[in-house]
Design a protein around this motif. Structure first.
Motif, PDB file in Angstrom:
ATOM      1  N   ARG A  56      39.581  -3.537   5.348  1.00 52.73           N
ATOM      2  CA  ARG A  56      39.109  -2.939   6.624  1.00 52.73           C
ATOM      3  C   ARG A  56      38.459  -3.856   7.481  1.00 52.73           C
ATOM      4  N   GLY A  57      37.538  -4.870   6.622  1.00 52.98           N
ATOM      5  CA  GLY A  57      36.871  -6.020   7.574  1.00 52.98           C
ATOM      6  C   GLY A  57      37.851  -6.784   8.211  1.00 52.98           C
ATOM      7  N   LEU A  58      38.780  -7.368   7.250  1.00 53.04           N
ATOM      8  CA  LEU A  58      39.894  -8.227   7.967  1.00 53.04           C
ATOM      9  C   LEU A  58      40.592  -7.486   9.083  1.00 53.04           C
ATOM     10  N   PHE A  59      41.034  -6.295   8.967  1.00 59.61           N
ATOM     11  CA  PHE A  59      41.815  -5.524   9.832  1.00 59.61           C
ATOM     12  C   PHE A  59      40.889  -5.331  11.125  1.00 59.61           C
ATOM     13  N   ARG A  60      39.815  -5.083  10.775  1.00 58.63           N
ATOM     14  CA  ARG A  60      38.954  -5.065  12.203  1.00 58.63           C
ATOM     15  C   ARG A  60      39.038  -6.284  12.948  1.00 58.63           C
ATOM     16  N   THR A  61      38.802  -7.420  12.342  1.00 59.68           N
ATOM     17  CA  THR A  61      38.678  -8.674  12.670  1.00 59.68           C
ATOM     18  C   THR A  61      39.929  -9.090  13.621  1.00 59.68           C
ATOM     19  N   ALA A  62      41.004  -8.738  12.923  1.00 64.15           N
ATOM     20  CA  ALA A  62      42.314  -9.085  13.536  1.00 64.15           C
ATOM     21  C   ALA A  62      42.428  -8.289  14.724  1.00 64.15           C
ATOM     22  N   ARG A  63      42.239  -6.999  14.749  1.00 65.92           N
ATOM     23  CA  ARG A  63      42.311  -6.135  15.653  1.00 65.92           C
ATOM     24  C   ARG A  63      41.378  -6.324  16.934  1.00 65.92           C
ATOM     25  N   ARG A  64      40.165  -7.110  16.635  1.00 69.18           N
ATOM     26  CA  ARG A  64      39.336  -7.625  17.799  1.00 69.18           C
ATOM     27  C   ARG A  64      40.119  -8.597  18.442  1.00 69.18           C
ATOM     28  N   LYS A  65      40.674  -9.774  17.575  1.00 61.75           N
ATOM     29  CA  LYS A  65      41.169 -10.759  18.232  1.00 61.75           C
ATOM     30  C   LYS A  65      42.615 -10.353  19.046  1.00 61.75           C
ATOM     31  N   ARG A  66      43.227  -9.393  18.271  1.00 68.17           N
ATOM     32  CA  ARG A  66      44.208  -8.993  19.143  1.00 68.17           C
ATOM     33  C   ARG A  66      43.710  -8.264  20.617  1.00 68.17           C
ATOM     34  N   LEU A  67      42.952  -7.723  20.408  1.00 64.05           N
ATOM     35  CA  LEU A  67      42.423  -7.112  21.845  1.00 64.05           C
ATOM     36  C   LEU A  67      41.900  -8.248  22.761  1.00 64.05           C
ATOM     37  N   GLU A  68      41.365  -9.208  22.137  1.00 69.23           N
ATOM     38  CA  GLU A  68      40.998 -10.074  23.162  1.00 69.23           C
ATOM     39  C   GLU A  68      42.236 -11.155  23.633  1.00 69.23           C
ATOM     40  N   ALA A  69      43.179 -11.183  22.911  1.00 68.21           N
ATOM     41  CA  ALA A  69      44.284 -11.669  23.289  1.00 68.21           C
ATOM     42  C   ALA A  69      45.063 -11.089  24.298  1.00 68.21           C
ATOM     43  N   VAL A  70      45.115  -9.751  24.069  1.00 69.45           N
ATOM     44  CA  VAL A  70      45.688  -8.898  25.420  1.00 69.45           C
ATOM     45  C   VAL A  70      44.899  -9.040  26.494  1.00 69.45           C
ATOM     46  N   ALA A  71      43.721  -9.102  26.298  1.00 71.69           N
ATOM     47  CA  ALA A  71      42.720  -9.306  27.866  1.00 71.69           C
ATOM     48  C   ALA A  71      43.089 -10.526  28.204  1.00 71.69           C
ATOM     49  N   ARG A  72      43.008 -11.556  27.542  1.00 70.87           N
ATOM     50  CA  ARG A  72      43.588 -12.923  28.184  1.00 70.87           C
ATOM     51  C   ARG A  72      44.878 -12.894  28.816  1.00 70.87           C
ATOM     52  N   GLU A  73      45.617 -12.235  28.069  1.00 69.49           N
ATOM     53  CA  GLU A  73      47.016 -12.158  28.741  1.00 69.49           C
ATOM     54  C   GLU A  73      47.187 -11.470  30.018  1.00 69.49           C
ATOM     55  N   GLN A  74      46.220 -10.376  30.050  1.00 66.70           N
ATOM     56  CA  GLN A  74      46.175  -9.680  31.241  1.00 66.70           C
ATOM     57  C   GLN A  74      45.448 -10.407  32.403  1.00 66.70           C
ATOM     58  N   GLU A  75      44.393 -11.168  32.183  1.00 64.63           N
ATOM     59  CA  GLU A  75      43.777 -11.987  32.919  1.00 64.63           C
ATOM     60  C   GLU A  75      44.538 -13.115  33.508  1.00 64.63           C
ATOM     61  N   ALA A  76      45.371 -13.620  32.576  1.00 65.14           N
ATOM     62  CA  ALA A  76      46.452 -14.824  32.919  1.00 65.14           C
ATOM     63  C   ALA A  76      47.290 -14.203  33.833  1.00 65.14           C
ATOM     64  N   HIS A  77      47.824 -13.039  33.630  1.00 61.97           N
ATOM     65  CA  HIS A  77      48.902 -12.075  34.673  1.00 61.97           C
ATOM     66  C   HIS A  77      48.160 -12.237  36.024  1.00 61.97           C
ATOM     67  N   ARG A  78      47.111 -11.593  36.062  1.00 64.80           N
ATOM     68  CA  ARG A  78      46.312 -11.498  37.214  1.00 64.80           C
ATOM     69  C   ARG A  78      45.976 -12.725  38.232  1.00 64.80           C
ATOM     70  N   LEU A  79      45.660 -13.811  37.438  1.00 62.87           N
ATOM     71  CA  LEU A  79      45.533 -15.122  37.814  1.00 62.87           C
ATOM     72  C   LEU A  79      46.695 -15.637  38.543  1.00 62.87           C
ATOM     73  N   ALA A  80      47.985 -15.536  37.769  1.00 59.35           N
ATOM     74  CA  ALA A  80      49.073 -15.663  38.389  1.00 59.35           C
ATOM     75  C   ALA A  80      49.590 -14.949  39.573  1.00 59.35           C
ATOM     76  N   GLN A  81      49.274 -13.878  39.555  1.00 55.31           N
ATOM     77  CA  GLN A  81      49.541 -12.996  40.913  1.00 55.31           C
ATOM     78  C   GLN A  81      48.533 -13.504  42.042  1.00 55.31           C
ATOM     79  N   GLY A  82      47.336 -13.917  41.676  1.00 52.64           N
ATOM     80  CA  GLY A  82      46.369 -14.477  42.453  1.00 52.64           C
ATOM     81  C   GLY A  82      46.653 -15.755  43.107  1.00 52.64           C
ATOM     82  N   ALA A  83      47.407 -16.523  42.255  1.00 49.01           N
ATOM     83  CA  ALA A  83      47.698 -17.963  42.551  1.00 49.01           C
ATOM     84  C   ALA A  83      48.947 -17.731  43.573  1.00 49.01           C
ATOM     85  N   SER A  84      49.790 -17.063  43.301  1.00 52.54           N
ATOM     86  CA  SER A  84      50.790 -16.587  44.295  1.00 52.54           C
ATOM     87  C   SER A  84      50.104 -16.315  45.828  1.00 52.54           C
TER      88      SER A  84
END
Length: 736
Positions: A56-84
């Motif tokens: 469960r500890g490993l799973f929570r760590t992996a889930r937290r990293k997954r959520l951070e990756a999703v957040a970075r992906e969304q941030e990059a997507h918004r940055l791309a829209q802002g750059a255009s």
């Protein structure tokens, strides 16, 4: 023996009844194996819980990293829209400057200078952002490794779940899963809060990204887009894995419910069956204590040492050494002044050869009428052409039928005493003993037929010779117990014809204590009312216990009926305490106890009738209640006959020894062997009931048979406990 309520008379070769004893032993073995397995799997569950916590500890760590990756992906997507949007804004501003006539070259140089200064100021922040990006890339690879390790751990956990699903008690596991669900919900709420914080960070990062060059932004956006796609695929796989784990948890919960029900049924079965066979005076239930502590009480007089006046005394003289009997100072001898006396009890068992020398005498006269030669008469032998005396045969019979040893162990024991005898020799001697004990068996049965109260019971026996006739080796050991006699009979049949061999010549008005087996009911009909059946309350009680076996919801109902029956036992014991058999008119205390007992019996049967009226026909408890109501007449005979016991425990205790002998020797090999076994059990049981020493009686009986030419004596009165005189009884009674 299990109760039997069948109203139909069985045929001699009908189907074999259910062996409740064996069924109980099998159920007990399964219950003990299940409890051992439960204990073993409990420890396995503790280990699995520890590993699951790590997972469960490993799973929570992996889930937290997954959520951070999703957040970075969304941030990059918004940055791309802002750059255009920023590039379009720059082009629009250039057009406005050109339309206003402003020098775009000078503006560009000034703006670039300002941009360089700003970039220099922002360089540390950009480097930190680059480090974060590199860390994010490293975390991505670590996330892959963690996900692979998590998948392996999940597979191991599933194997552990498959192993622990056979665990009986899963209630703790269900509660743990419930707590884990709460933790997951709490973690989801926390992740939502973290997501909001990430949104704020992304807005700030978007503002920062607007000031960066479009080319660098485009490269970062492409890399972020590729990472986001990989993270999305990983999230999809993790979602599927999570759904599969949820389905596994649901299956485990359903299986846990089934196993809890089964374990409760097995525990209830074991509890009630153990109470049937191993309960302490279970029919009486709780017994009041005497208040006296166990063992010798300080200050109370003891019983002293047991006197043994009949033991042979062998005097041994022990003197001091010759040197000790002389004075060491002057050399004068000591004078004897007496002796100190002490005693030791010893046992000496050793075989010996008895050599008999019979003197021959020849006449010295010439008288024709006198015999030429005379010699001493030969020593009587029990069996002709055998080298064994009566002491050997009496010891063999005692070991075989009183000590219940099998033949091969008797042979080994004789060999240890210096007298090797083959087991086959002992087995072949069986037909020779039957004529010696048949008159005793007939005398015991004839004396028992005059008794006013008898007990009857039967159990299985094995006669291996019956297999040669193309039938089962199963036979039946019948017993009849009177006041001072015990009689056994082995018959291939369990029908009324076999019962008639024991009870066919009873006197009118005899009370027969037995169970509710239909053969005894038919026996009473065949004898035309000469026998009054008193049914066993202990068997009735076992019916209620068997009814509640494995039924948790019937445990309280069963305990209530057991307490009612125990109350009847207690009231009957209180009544017998005031009973005087020699007085026709009993005292007031007895009459009051009699009335209380009758009222309790009326209330018990009335309760059975009320419960039966409210039960459906197929109800499990209906069988015991109907049997109780249908056998009311036979269950209440003891009420008007105080000497009649409520149960058949006396006959069951008489069967205990032969049953032990059957288990040790697998029954009898031949029909003759079964006949001798029944005769010897009858003789030994009768002697024990009258306090006669069995080895001493056997020695005297076989010696009398040997003096009578290998046949039993004509007069049996000196050998039967109820007809021998007091001197004879003292002679054959064990000392002490």
């Amino acid at each position: 023996m299990a109760s039997r309520d069948a109203e139909v008379d069985p045929e001699p070769h009908g189907p074999a009844p259910v062996d409740w004893q064996r069924l109980y032993e099998q159920t007990l073995e399964r219950a003990e194996a299940a409890e051992a397995r439960v204990e073993e799997l409990k420890w396995a569950e503790v280990a699995a819980r520890t590993e699951a916590g790590t997972y469960r500890g490993l799973f929570r760590t992996a889930r937290r990293k997954r959520l951070e990756a999703v957040a970075r992906e969304q941030e990059a997507h918004r940055l791309a829209q802002g750059a255009s949007a920023l590039q379009a804004e720059v082009r629009r501003l250039h057009k406005l400057l050109d339309a206003a006539g402003v020098e775009s070259g000078r503006y560009s140089v000034t703006g670039l200078r300002r941009e360089i200064v700003r970039l220099r100021r922002e360089a540390p922040r950009a480097e930190a952002q680059a480090r974060r990006i590199r860390k994010l890339h490293k975390d991505n690879w670590q996330l892959r490794a963690d996900r692979a390790a998590l998948r392996r751990l999940l597979y191991d956990a599933l194997r552990d779940y498959d192993e622990t699903r056979r665990l009986g008690d899963q209630a703790e596991r269900v509660r743990a899963l419930t707590y884990e669900t709460g933790d997951l919900r709490y973690a989801l709420r926390r992740s939502a809060a973290v997501q909001e914080k990430l949104k704020v960070r992304l807005v700030r990062a978007a503002d920062t990204a607007r000031s960066l060059s479009p080319a660098a932004q485009d490269a970062d956006l492409r890399r972020a887009l590729r990472r986001s796609r990989r993270h999305k695929a990983a999230m999809t796989r993790l979602s599927k894995e999570n759904a599969r784990l949820r389905r596994s948890v649901a299956r485990l919960r359903r299986r846990t419910g089934t196993q809890e029900t089964e374990i409760a049924r097995l525990r209830a079965s074991r509890a009630v069956l153990s109470k049937v066979l191993y309960g302490r005076r279970s029919e009486m239930r709780a017994r009041p204590g005497s208040g006296r502590p166990r063992g010798q009480v300080r200050g109370a007089p003891g019983h002293g040492r047991t006197p043994r006046p009949a033991l042979e005394e062998r005097v041994e003289e022990h003197q001091p050494p010759a040197a000790a009997r002389v004075c060491g100072g002057c050399g004068k001898p000591y004078v004897a002044v007496g002796a100190e006396r002490s005693a030791l009890l010893e046992i000496e068992v050793q075989a010996h050869r008895r050599v008999i020398r019979r003197g021959r005498w020849r006449r010295t006269c010439g008288c024709a009428a006198a015999p030429v030669e005379v010699t001493a008469p030969p020593v009587p032998r029990l069996f002709a052409n055998t080298p064994y005396g009566t002491s050997v045969w009496s010891r063999v019979l005692y070991e075989r039928y009183a000590c219940l040893r099998p033949v091969h162990r008797i042979s080994a024991w004789l060999g240890d005493q210096g007298l090797p005898v083959a087991a086959g020799t002992l087995a072949d001697s069986v037909p020779r003993f039957v004529p010696l004990f048949e008159p005793l068996g007939a005398a015991i049965l004839a004396h028992q037929n005059e008794a006013a109260l008898r007990h009857a019971d039967e159990t299985t026996w094995r006669v291996q010779a019956l297999r040669a006739e193309g039938r089962s080796a199963r036979a039946w050991l019948w017993t009849s117990v009177g006041d001072d006699t015990t009689y056994f009979h082995i018959d291939p049949s369990r029908s009324a014809a076999a019962a008639l061999k024991l009870f066919g010549e009873v006197r009118s008005g005899t009370v027969l204590v037995c169970d509710r087996y239909s053969v005894y009911k038919r026996l009473a009909r065949l004898l035309g009312g000469m026998v009054i059946l008193q049914f066993c309350w202990a068997h009735m009680r076992r019916d209620f216990i068997q009814c509640a076996a494995g039924q948790v919801d019937l445990a309280g109902w069963c305990e209530a009926w057991l307490e009612r029956i125990a109350a009847v036992y207690r009231l009957n014991a209180a009544r017998l305490a005031h009973h005087e058999p020699a007085v026709e008119q009993q005292n007031d205390a007895f009459v009051a106890a009699q009335d209380a007992l009758a009222a309790a019996l009326d209330g018990l049967f009335a309760a059975a009738e009320r419960e039966l009226a409210g039960l459906p026909e197929e109800a499990r408890e209906g069988k015991a209640l109907r049997s109780l109501a249908n056998h009311r007449e036979g269950l209440t005979v003891f009420l008007e006959r105080p000497r009649t016991p409520m149960d058949n425990n006396l006959a069951e205790r008489a069967l205990r020894g032969p049953v032990i002998g059957r288990r040790l020797s697998f029954g009898s090999d031949s029909v003759t062997g079964a006949q001798l076994a029944a005769l010897m059990y009858s003789v030994v049981g009768t002697l024990n009931r009258n306090g006669i020493d069995v080895p001493r009686w056997l020695d005297a009986w076989l010696a009398a048979c040997a003096h009578h030419g290998g046949r039993p004596p004509d007069d049996l009165a000196p050998w039967l406990p109820w007809s021998m005189d007091d001197a004879r009884r003292r002679e054959l009674t064990a000392p002490g």
